[in-house]
Design a protein around this motif. Structure first.
Motif, short mmCIF file in Angstrom:
data_model
loop_
_atom_site.label_atom_id
_atom_site.label_comp_id
_atom_site.label_asym_id
_atom_site.label_seq_id
_atom_site.Cartn_x
_atom_site.Cartn_y
_atom_site.Cartn_z
N THR A 43 119.41 74.91 -25.78
CA THR A 43 120.29 75.77 -25.28
C THR A 43 119.88 76.74 -23.90
O THR A 43 118.44 76.47 -24.21
CB THR A 43 120.77 76.80 -26.75
N CYS A 44 120.44 76.78 -23.16
CA CYS A 44 120.15 77.77 -22.10
C CYS A 44 120.82 78.04 -20.93
O CYS A 44 122.03 77.59 -21.53
CB CYS A 44 118.51 76.57 -21.19
N ARG A 45 120.80 79.00 -20.23
CA ARG A 45 121.80 79.94 -18.93
C ARG A 45 120.93 79.47 -18.19
O ARG A 45 119.39 80.38 -17.88
CB ARG A 45 121.81 81.25 -19.64
N VAL A 46 121.04 78.80 -17.48
CA VAL A 46 120.91 78.61 -16.00
C VAL A 46 121.52 79.69 -14.17
O VAL A 46 122.64 79.08 -14.59
CB VAL A 46 120.23 77.62 -15.20
N LYS A 47 120.59 80.72 -13.93
CA LYS A 47 121.98 81.40 -12.77
C LYS A 47 121.07 80.92 -11.40
O LYS A 47 119.74 80.95 -11.84
CB LYS A 47 122.36 82.58 -12.80
N ASP A 48 121.49 80.40 -10.50
CA ASP A 48 120.30 79.84 -9.88
C ASP A 48 120.86 79.49 -7.81
O ASP A 48 122.21 79.48 -8.37
CB ASP A 48 119.92 78.30 -9.99
N GLU A 49 120.43 79.73 -7.63
CA GLU A 49 120.98 79.28 -5.74
C GLU A 49 119.35 79.26 -4.89
O GLU A 49 118.70 80.01 -4.81
CB GLU A 49 121.22 80.35 -5.67
N PRO A 50 119.68 78.50 -3.92
CA PRO A 50 118.95 78.62 -2.78
C PRO A 50 118.21 79.51 -2.13
O PRO A 50 119.30 80.00 -1.92
CB PRO A 50 118.76 76.91 -2.13
N ARG A 51 116.67 79.75 -1.60
CA ARG A 51 116.23 80.53 -0.75
C ARG A 51 117.40 80.09 0.97
O ARG A 51 117.32 80.99 1.27
CB ARG A 51 114.98 80.68 -0.33
N TYR A 52 117.09 79.33 1.28
CA TYR A 52 117.54 78.66 2.47
C TYR A 52 118.61 77.22 2.32
O TYR A 52 118.59 76.57 1.41
CB TYR A 52 115.81 78.38 3.34
N SER A 53 119.12 77.95 3.41
CA SER A 53 120.55 76.60 3.75
C SER A 53 120.07 75.48 3.99
O SER A 53 120.82 73.95 3.41
CB SER A 53 121.58 76.69 4.52
N HIS A 54 119.17 75.50 4.47
CA HIS A 54 118.29 73.83 5.84
C HIS A 54 117.36 73.67 4.47
O HIS A 54 116.62 74.36 4.85
CB HIS A 54 118.76 74.19 7.59
N ARG A 55 117.52 72.38 3.66
CA ARG A 55 116.26 72.15 3.02
C ARG A 55 115.92 70.06 3.64
O ARG A 55 116.93 69.91 3.07
CB ARG A 55 116.11 72.33 1.65
N GLY A 56 115.27 69.99 4.56
CA GLY A 56 114.94 68.83 4.80
C GLY A 56 113.82 67.81 4.72
O GLY A 56 113.25 68.78 4.80
N LEU A 57 113.97 66.82 5.51
CA LEU A 57 113.10 65.88 6.00
C LEU A 57 113.42 64.72 6.22
O LEU A 57 114.77 64.46 6.83
CB LEU A 57 112.94 65.07 4.48
N SER A 58 112.63 65.02 7.48
CA SER A 58 113.09 63.87 9.46
C SER A 58 112.07 62.70 8.70
O SER A 58 111.03 62.24 8.14
CB SER A 58 112.92 64.87 10.45
N MET A 59 112.65 61.46 8.60
CA MET A 59 112.19 60.10 8.36
C MET A 59 112.42 59.42 9.83
O MET A 59 113.44 59.16 10.19
CB MET A 59 112.61 59.99 7.77
N ASP A 60 111.52 58.82 10.39
CA ASP A 60 110.84 57.91 11.82
C ASP A 60 111.55 56.64 11.05
O ASP A 60 110.00 56.09 10.71
CB ASP A 60 109.62 58.03 12.09
N CYS A 61 112.79 56.13 11.48
CA CYS A 61 113.06 54.42 11.30
C CYS A 61 112.76 53.63 12.27
O CYS A 61 113.38 52.44 12.73
CB CYS A 61 113.99 54.22 10.51
N ALA A 62 112.21 54.01 13.44
CA ALA A 62 112.53 53.49 14.72
C ALA A 62 111.10 52.70 14.99
O ALA A 62 110.68 52.21 15.59
CB ALA A 62 112.34 54.40 16.21
N ARG A 63 109.58 53.70 14.58
CA ARG A 63 108.58 53.12 15.01
C ARG A 63 107.85 52.11 13.99
O ARG A 63 107.43 51.46 14.27
CB ARG A 63 107.41 54.42 14.68
N HIS A 64 108.00 52.33 12.45
CA HIS A 64 108.48 51.24 11.43
C HIS A 64 109.87 50.86 10.98
O HIS A 64 109.99 52.12 10.85
CB HIS A 64 107.45 51.73 10.64
N PHE A 65 110.55 50.36 10.84
CA PHE A 65 111.36 49.83 10.76
C PHE A 65 111.75 49.82 9.04
O PHE A 65 111.02 49.02 8.16
CB PHE A 65 111.71 48.61 10.63
N PHE A 66 111.84 50.53 8.04
CA PHE A 66 111.89 50.84 6.48
C PHE A 66 113.70 49.97 6.50
O PHE A 66 114.32 50.21 6.51
CB PHE A 66 112.01 52.17 6.04
N ARG A 67 113.55 49.23 5.14
CA ARG A 67 114.86 48.58 4.24
C ARG A 67 115.46 49.54 4.39
O ARG A 67 115.06 50.83 3.63
CB ARG A 67 114.24 48.01 3.44
N ALA A 68 116.74 48.81 4.65
CA ALA A 68 117.83 49.95 3.67
C ALA A 68 118.12 51.18 2.64
O ALA A 68 118.16 52.46 1.97
CB ALA A 68 119.07 49.50 4.10
#
Ligand code: ACM
Ligand code: ZN
Length: 463
Positions: A43-68
């Motif tokens: 049993t629980c009750r959670v009320k939740d929302e994020p602090r920021y709207s942009h929560r990102g990770l950038s990944m470089d698949c050009a210098r090294h090619f990573f499989r799909a």
């Protein structure tokens, strides 16, 4: 309710979810799964929302090619941490990773690539997990893979090869030739159709002006426009690209160097990574237009834990110099970046990302943060079989100290240094023009005072 907010309540006969949008439902379900133990939820009750709207990770698949499949694994993992942006760095001097039906020489010259089918599948995979994909086609610099296929788009029209190492390379797109913009217009149309989102990253970082200065076409454009500084020509270039975006109802994201030469890119967003040219970034923040924080000293995860440890990531407070910044300055959120010049395989990629990604995810979502408590919880959470088979960095390396830290940091700096030819190194140093402030911040953010002599001695040693 905010579009990402949700309420989850569980009692003995009912699970109830209320959410601001489908995105909020995804987070409610994610929480629900995370609360599950042996197939039941207390049993629980959670009320939740994020602090920021942009929560990102950038990944470089050009210098090294990573499989799909590896790309999907990373997207899955960031979505479990309730991050909502995957910035996909797909083109650079070392490779072109998108199958192009309009300009097939791009992918056939540019080594391994994702087919359009794979890209569509990855976009769908991300969408159902609430993750926006922002593809990046970097320009006018970092374009050896475009020019290897279409050399007429450079100032000299000389044949170039894909780069084999990291570094900044002087060959860039000609900004004075209308044919460049005709090509880019066609190319972006194809990219806009392939990816479902509204935001697209168009780079703008690290573009040396050497070739423009020697180009009759670029020089004529300078005269026609009344410019006195070749940086202004990059502003012209960025404005032309931004026009293409506006005409197609899309939003462009630029790296913050773009602000050196142009202060108003209507409807665009800025991604801040380097304190160089910080003045222009500060002025931009004053206007309260949208931007994203990716300071290289805190959020570049290609640097090893010995240089950017887990605690440092968790304690990141967005700032421009001494000035703390937040949503009232136009800040949308933060994004970590992982560049792949020195990443040889998936295990190393995962090592570098995890668990640092979770530290960032948590401070992007919640405001009340305590590192010790986070670390203890993390040690338990990563044992959960909700996570895929991830090559986590082990706990003793999360925040390494002493000689082990020094050895790893020096080995990394040395491999960066030794990996480049003298010529590339010289071009790179000249292009970045590191000033005193940059040097000081580099030392204090990445090293400790006692490291300096050892570091200098190590760098000067021949491999
Ligand atoms: C960058 O690290 N050149 C954006
Ligand atoms: Zn030119």
């Amino acid at each position: 309710m905010d579009s990402e907010a949700y309420e989850l309540s569980v009692n003995s006969n009912l699970i109830r979810i209320a959410a601001g949008s489908e995105q909020g439902i995804i987070y409610a379900l994610t929480t629900l799964v995370q609360l599950m133990e042996n197939g039941t939820v207390k049993t629980c009750r959670v009320k939740d929302e994020p602090r920021y709207s942009h929560r990102g990770l950038s990944m470089d698949c050009a210098r090294h090619f990573f499989r799909a499949d590896e790309v999907k694994k990373v997207i899955e993992e960031i979505s479990l941490a309730k991050m909502n942006v995957f910035h996909w760095h797909l083109t650079d001097d070392q490779g072109w990773r998108i199958e192009s039906r309009k300009f097939p020489l791009l992918h056939t010259t540019g080594s391994e690539y994702y087919t359009q089918e794979e890209i569509k599948e990855i976009c769908e995979f991300a969408k159902i997990r609430g993750v926006e994909i922002i593809p990046e086609i970097d320009m006018p610099g970092h374009v050896s893979s475009i020019l290897a296929a279409y050399p007429d788009l450079s100032c000299s029209h000389k044949q170039v090869s894909l780069a084999k190492t990291g570094g900044i390379f002087p060959v860039i797109l000609c900004a004075g030739n209308d044919k460049t913009y005709e090509f880019l217009n066609e190319l972006w149309q194809e990219i806009f159709e392939l990816f479902p989102g509204d935001r697209f990253h168009t780079g703008g970082d690290e573009a040396p002006k050497k070739e423009w200065k020697a180009c009759p076409c670029c020089t004529k454009k300078m005269q026609d426009m009344g410019y006195t500084d070749y940086e202004q020509l990059q502003g012209y270039f960025a404005s032309r690209i931004n026009e293409i975006f506006k005409a197609n109802g899309k939003t462009a994201v630029f790296w913050n160097e773009t602000l050196r030469s142009v202060s108003n890119l209507e409807n665009a967003e800025i991604q801040y990574w380097t304190l160089q040219h910080r003045d222009s970034m500060e002025k931009y923040a004053d206007t309260k237009q949208k931007w994203i924080y990716s300071d290289m000293f805190e959020l570049y995860f290609d640097y090893p834990y010995s240089m950017t440890n887990l605690k440092k990531v968790y304690e990141t407070v967005p700032h421009l110099g001494m000035r703390q910044v937040d949503k009232s300055d136009g800040l949308q959120g933060m994004e970590a970046a992982i560049w792949a010049e020195h990443i040889q395989n998936e295990e190393r990629l995962e090592n570098l990302l995890f668990p640092r990604v979770y530290a960032l995810a948590e401070i992007l979502w919640a405001s009340d943060n305590d590192y010790q408590e986070f670390e203890a919880r993390l040690a338990e959470n990563i044992k959960s079989d909700l996570h895929g088979n991830i090559a986590y960095t082990s706990r003793d390396w999360w925040t390494p100290e002493g000689q082990a830290r020094q050895m790893e940091a020096f080995a990394y700096m040395k491999s960066m240094n030794d990996g480049m030819s003298e010529e590339t190194k010289a071009e790179t140093v000249e292009s970045t023009a590191p000033n005193r402030e940059f040097g000081e911040v580099f030392m204090t953010k990445f090293f400790q005072p006692e490291d300096l002599p050892i570091l200098m001695a190590g760098m000067n040693q021949k491999a």
